[in-house]
Design a protein around this motif. Sequence first.
Motif, short mmCIF file in Angstrom:
data_model
loop_
_atom_site.label_atom_id
_atom_site.label_comp_id
_atom_site.label_asym_id
_atom_site.label_seq_id
_atom_site.Cartn_x
_atom_site.Cartn_y
_atom_site.Cartn_z
N MET A 1 0.88 -1.20 0.07
CA MET A 1 -0.04 0.06 0.21
C MET A 1 0.76 1.28 0.11
O MET A 1 1.84 1.30 0.66
CB MET A 1 -1.04 0.03 1.13
N THR A 2 0.60 2.20 -0.89
CA THR A 2 1.18 3.53 -0.99
C THR A 2 0.39 4.57 -0.25
O THR A 2 -0.56 4.97 -0.72
CB THR A 2 1.45 3.98 -2.46
N GLU A 3 1.00 5.11 0.87
CA GLU A 3 0.30 6.33 1.41
C GLU A 3 0.44 7.47 0.70
O GLU A 3 1.56 7.86 0.42
CB GLU A 3 0.82 6.23 2.97
N LEU A 4 -0.68 8.18 0.62
CA LEU A 4 -0.69 9.65 0.25
C LEU A 4 -0.49 10.59 1.35
O LEU A 4 -0.62 10.32 2.32
CB LEU A 4 -2.04 9.95 -0.45
N ASP A 5 0.37 11.82 0.96
CA ASP A 5 0.75 12.70 1.83
C ASP A 5 -0.68 13.50 2.24
O ASP A 5 -1.12 14.36 1.42
CB ASP A 5 1.79 13.83 1.21
N ARG A 6 -1.04 13.47 3.42
CA ARG A 6 -2.35 14.23 3.86
C ARG A 6 -2.14 15.43 4.34
O ARG A 6 -2.91 16.00 4.85
CB ARG A 6 -2.98 13.18 4.78
N ASP A 7 -1.06 15.90 4.54
CA ASP A 7 -0.44 17.26 4.92
C ASP A 7 -0.07 18.37 3.94
O ASP A 7 0.44 19.30 4.60
CB ASP A 7 0.54 16.98 6.10
N THR A 8 -0.43 18.32 2.88
CA THR A 8 0.31 18.93 1.75
C THR A 8 -0.91 20.30 1.60
O THR A 8 -0.67 21.37 1.15
CB THR A 8 0.12 18.71 0.35
N ALA A 13 -7.71 13.94 -3.44
CA ALA A 13 -7.89 13.67 -4.87
C ALA A 13 -6.80 14.44 -5.79
O ALA A 13 -6.04 13.43 -6.79
CB ALA A 13 -9.25 14.43 -5.36
N GLN A 14 -6.07 15.67 -5.38
CA GLN A 14 -5.02 16.18 -6.07
C GLN A 14 -3.76 15.17 -5.76
O GLN A 14 -2.85 15.11 -6.79
CB GLN A 14 -5.01 17.50 -5.61
N GLU A 15 -3.60 14.85 -4.50
CA GLU A 15 -2.47 14.06 -4.22
C GLU A 15 -2.31 12.97 -5.08
O GLU A 15 -1.21 12.27 -5.59
CB GLU A 15 -2.19 13.76 -2.84
N LEU A 16 -3.58 12.37 -5.18
CA LEU A 16 -3.59 11.05 -6.13
C LEU A 16 -3.42 11.48 -7.50
O LEU A 16 -2.80 10.56 -8.16
CB LEU A 16 -5.26 10.24 -6.10
N LEU A 20 -0.50 9.56 -10.03
CA LEU A 20 -0.81 8.91 -11.26
C LEU A 20 -0.16 9.87 -12.31
O LEU A 20 0.31 9.31 -13.41
CB LEU A 20 -2.28 8.84 -11.54
N LYS A 21 -0.05 11.37 -12.45
CA LYS A 21 0.52 11.97 -13.59
C LYS A 21 1.99 11.41 -13.35
O LYS A 21 2.61 11.55 -14.49
CB LYS A 21 0.38 13.38 -13.06
N SER A 40 -8.63 -1.22 -7.29
CA SER A 40 -7.32 -1.47 -7.04
C SER A 40 -6.45 -0.11 -6.63
O SER A 40 -5.38 -0.15 -5.51
CB SER A 40 -6.53 -1.77 -8.24
N LEU A 41 -6.74 1.05 -7.17
CA LEU A 41 -6.35 2.28 -6.65
C LEU A 41 -6.82 2.40 -5.30
O LEU A 41 -5.92 3.09 -4.58
CB LEU A 41 -6.89 3.47 -7.52
N MET A 42 -7.88 2.44 -4.85
CA MET A 42 -8.51 2.44 -3.42
C MET A 42 -7.56 1.55 -2.42
O MET A 42 -7.25 2.19 -1.49
CB MET A 42 -10.01 1.84 -3.36
N ALA A 43 -7.20 0.48 -2.92
CA ALA A 43 -6.55 -0.45 -2.09
C ALA A 43 -5.05 0.10 -1.94
O ALA A 43 -4.49 0.26 -0.92
CB ALA A 43 -6.53 -1.94 -2.59
N GLU A 44 -4.35 0.40 -3.04
CA GLU A 44 -3.14 0.82 -3.01
C GLU A 44 -2.67 2.14 -2.51
O GLU A 44 -1.50 2.29 -1.85
CB GLU A 44 -2.61 1.07 -4.68
N TYR A 45 -3.73 3.10 -2.50
CA TYR A 45 -3.54 4.33 -2.02
C TYR A 45 -4.37 4.77 -0.62
O TYR A 45 -4.15 5.88 0.02
CB TYR A 45 -3.75 5.46 -2.96
N ALA A 46 -5.20 3.89 -0.15
CA ALA A 46 -5.87 3.85 1.14
C ALA A 46 -7.02 5.00 0.97
O ALA A 46 -6.89 5.99 1.88
CB ALA A 46 -5.01 3.63 2.25
N VAL A 47 -7.85 5.13 -0.10
CA VAL A 47 -8.59 6.07 -0.33
C VAL A 47 -9.88 5.81 -0.62
O VAL A 47 -9.91 4.53 -1.04
CB VAL A 47 -8.01 7.33 -1.31
#
Length: 233
Positions: A1-8, A13-16, A20-21, A40-47
């Motif tokens: 699982m790849t965690e997104l940065d939640r503090d930016t 959505a923009q972090e994801l 992907l970009k 798959s994206l939900m599982a990989e990025y925990a969103v």
Amino acid sequence: MTELDRDTGRGLAQELVERLKEKILGGEIEPGRKLPAESSLMAEYAVSRTVVREAISRLQAAGLVETFQGRGSFVLALPEATTFEPTRIRSHRDVLDLLDFRIGVETEAAGLAAHRRTEHQLKAIERALKTFKRAAGNPARAVEADFAFHLKIAAASGNRFYTELLGSLGPMMIMLPRTRLDPSYELTDATHFTRVTLEHENIHDAIARADAEAARAAVRVHLSNSRHRLKQP
């Protein structure tokens, strides 16, 4: 699982979108290949599914992917660099011509947005409007928020060319030359700011009602008023 940065401060959505970009622009996901499934994206990025769908919608607006009902989203070939150079817009005549141009482009974009906008896109327009209202007394922030409002409407049109065109113009399309403006038309003037806010509200309300003709009329009135605020040479 790849965690997104939640503090930016940019939102999940923009972090994801950025993650992907990176894969698309870096060639990890090549043109023609299918993006991973929503699950798959939900599982990989925990969103959530909502975050995934919003991110894909933004990638669509940017012209990076195309989505087909029942088949998924596929990466598009990267667009070639544009030759349009909005930085050349410097003279008073250029500004008047730009406003005429914007009337033609943004009027139709608003009409399409009224028909096609999603609830997520409508909320994005509303957030941009609220940000603009909070920018009263701060011209720099007001210009950025004003531009964001118009860009969100272009995105809601469902036609990426509107988004790309306005994006290429950037916030400079909002900035009227101060040497040609009466002081009462500055963004620092409370009465003028109130008038512009009301014009924006009329555009938002028409799009929210899915009233395409009213949306077109509201944009035309707003941009025509902007043109009249300029002193003639």
